[in-house]
Design a protein around this motif. Structure first.
Motif, PDB file in Angstrom:
ATOM      1  N   VAL A   1       1.242  -1.267  -0.291  1.00  0.00           N
ATOM      2  CA  VAL A   1      -0.016   0.212   0.057  1.00  0.00           C
ATOM      3  C   VAL A   1       0.662   0.789  -0.070  1.00  0.00           C
ATOM      4  CG1 VAL A   1      -2.091  -1.095   0.919  1.00  0.00           C
ATOM      5  CG2 VAL A   1       0.006  -0.036   2.301  1.00  0.00           C
ATOM      6  N   ARG A   2       0.561   2.043  -0.837  1.00  0.00           N
ATOM      7  CA  ARG A   2       0.912   3.830  -0.793  1.00  0.00           C
ATOM      8  C   ARG A   2       0.349   4.773   0.408  1.00  0.00           C
ATOM      9  NH1 ARG A   2       4.290   6.853  -3.773  1.00  0.00           N
ATOM     10  NH2 ARG A   2       4.686   9.283  -2.374  1.00  0.00           N
ATOM     11  N   LYS A   3       0.635   4.583   1.390  1.00  0.00           N
ATOM     12  CA  LYS A   3       0.500   5.113   2.370  1.00  0.00           C
ATOM     13  C   LYS A   3       0.149   7.349   2.739  1.00  0.00           C
ATOM     14  CE  LYS A   3       0.925   2.377   6.383  1.00  0.00           C
ATOM     15  NZ  LYS A   3       1.381   2.042   7.473  1.00  0.00           N
ATOM     16  N   LEU A   4      -1.460   8.007   1.614  1.00  0.00           N
ATOM     17  CA  LEU A   4      -0.820   9.108   1.434  1.00  0.00           C
ATOM     18  C   LEU A   4      -1.421  10.031   2.852  1.00  0.00           C
ATOM     19  CD1 LEU A   4      -2.746   9.262  -1.348  1.00  0.00           C
ATOM     20  CD2 LEU A   4      -0.019   9.062  -1.384  1.00  0.00           C
ATOM     21  N   LEU A   5      -0.124  11.037   2.900  1.00  0.00           N
ATOM     22  CA  LEU A   5      -1.046  11.897   4.090  1.00  0.00           C
ATOM     23  C   LEU A   5      -2.152  13.054   4.274  1.00  0.00           C
ATOM     24  CD1 LEU A   5       0.779  12.570   7.414  1.00  0.00           C
ATOM     25  CD2 LEU A   5       2.222  14.631   5.662  1.00  0.00           C
TER      26      LEU A   5
ATOM     27  N   LYS B   1      -2.907  14.940  11.794  1.00  0.00           N
ATOM     28  CA  LYS B   1      -2.675  13.717  10.234  1.00  0.00           C
ATOM     29  C   LYS B   1      -3.052  12.364  10.988  1.00  0.00           C
ATOM     30  CE  LYS B   1       1.595  16.575  10.617  1.00  0.00           C
ATOM     31  NZ  LYS B   1       3.290  16.611  10.608  1.00  0.00           N
ATOM     32  N   ALA B   2      -3.107  11.824   9.292  1.00  0.00           N
ATOM     33  CA  ALA B   2      -3.789  10.199   9.491  1.00  0.00           C
ATOM     34  C   ALA B   2      -2.964   9.961   7.812  1.00  0.00           C
ATOM     35  CB  ALA B   2      -5.239  10.294   9.534  1.00  0.00           C
ATOM     36  N   ASP B   3      -3.252   9.198   7.879  1.00  0.00           N
ATOM     37  CA  ASP B   3      -2.992   8.321   6.624  1.00  0.00           C
ATOM     38  C   ASP B   3      -3.614   7.486   5.651  1.00  0.00           C
ATOM     39  OD1 ASP B   3       0.170   8.786   7.175  1.00  0.00           O
ATOM     40  OD2 ASP B   3       0.246   6.534   8.176  1.00  0.00           O
ATOM     41  N   LEU B   4      -3.876   7.412   4.688  1.00  0.00           N
ATOM     42  CA  LEU B   4      -4.555   6.370   3.614  1.00  0.00           C
ATOM     43  C   LEU B   4      -4.012   6.050   2.452  1.00  0.00           C
ATOM     44  CD1 LEU B   4      -7.718   7.031   2.061  1.00  0.00           C
ATOM     45  CD2 LEU B   4      -6.921   8.634   1.023  1.00  0.00           C
TER      46      LEU B   4
END
Length: 317
Positions: A261-265, A285-288
């Motif tokens: 997975v690529r975690k987008l901030l 802040k959270a990761d998508l």
């Protein structure tokens, strides 16, 4: 991983679902032993060995092509129908509009169209395959009259619908994609026979290795060179080792890419009241997580179809 496996067997609901899925997969495997009407039980395995396309189709269907089973088409027509509607969703604005605006109801409508398209595709696919098999002159008894041809094509279409239905029932248990599990079951069912065919020379090589083994060979470059490329007596064992390492490496790579997975901030502003006025107090802040392999196995299916297409056309002509 082992903890999750134990959880499946300890939870009653999950255990019942798993047993039902296994039962459906066993049923699908048993159906491959039912022959087509008119033709009866015939062995056409020579066609599978000589034709790479039919070999691949036989592997996916779990051996149905080798015995001319009435479910030998498997879920191939359903997959083709699904691909057709996925492409139409990009080409035809109306279908794309149904997907976006009608939500789950629109998806159910497209699924119904996909099932309906599976019927003519299965009939056409079955007719083409049986015409080719008949042209090879390997059938002990082929369909003669138009009624016999109708019975054979009807049985093949019914078999494809039954396999599609089993796959959709498995998917409803929410423990994996039913179509993928049916394909996996077909591939796994061919593994024992493949191992049996290749085990003769490999076992002889293992026995020879134990007979000639000495600890001094572990640090002897000439002995390793002799094993890997100089001597022909280790060919079968050498091929088996390379195949096993390639299989393990490919499996690890596929699992790694599929789970990647690529975690987008994502930053959310947090507002509140301070000193009698509303103002931004800070940020959250959270990761998508976005899967790297969003398309799943669809690109592989497309690739195999494009590669096989010229060969299929050349075969019929």
């Amino acid at each position: 991983m082992f903890r999750q496996i134990l959880l499946v067997f300890s939870d009653k609901e999950l255990r019942i679902k798993l047993l039902k899925i296994v039962g459906l997969l066993v049923l699908a495997r048993l159906l491959t032993q039912i022959p087509l009407p008119v033709l009866g039980q015939q062995d056409v395995s020579s066609l599978i060995e000589d034709n790479a396309i039919f070999g691949l189709l036989d592997t996916i269907s779990g051996g149905g092509y080798g015995t001319l089973s009435f479910v030998m088409l498997g879920i191939s027509p359903y997959i083709t129908s699904s691909i057709v509607f996925q492409l139409l969703g990009v080409i035809v604005p109306k279908i794309n509009q149904i997907k976006k605006e009608e939500g789950e109801k629109g998806q159910q409508k497209i699924n119904r169209w996909t099932r309906l398209l599976t019927l003519p595709l299965a009939a056409l696919n079955g007719w083409g395959i049986m015409r080719y098999v008949e042209s090879q002159g390997i059938l002990e008894q082929g369909p003669g009259s138009g009624y016999e041809w109708f019975a054979v094509i009807l049985a093949l279409t019914a078999g494809a619908v039954i396999m599609m239905y089993i796959g959709e029932i498995i998917s409803e248990f929410k423990m994996g994609n039913g179509i993928s599990l049916l394909i996996l079951a077909g591939i796994v069912s061919k593994i024992p026979s493949g191992i049996a065919k290749a085990s003769g020379g490999v076992l002889d090589g293992v026995k020879l290795a134990f007979e000639k083994f000495q600890f001094g060979y572990l640090f002897n470059g000439e002995a390793w060179a002799n094993f890997w490329y100089k001597s022909d007596e280790w060919t079968d064992l050498r091929s088996a080792i390379v195949l096993l390492l390639s299989f393990i490496g490919t499996l690890l790579l596929v699992v790694f890419v599929n789970d990647a997975v690529r975690k987008l901030l994502v930053v959310y502003s947090r507002r509140g009241h301070a000193e009698g006025s509303s103002r931004t107090l800070g940020s959250v802040k959270a990761d998508l997580p976005i899967k790297v392999n969003v398309a799943g196995v669809i690109p592989i299916i497309f690739a195999v179809s494009f590669i096989m297409f010229p060969t299929v056309i050349a075969t019929f002509f």
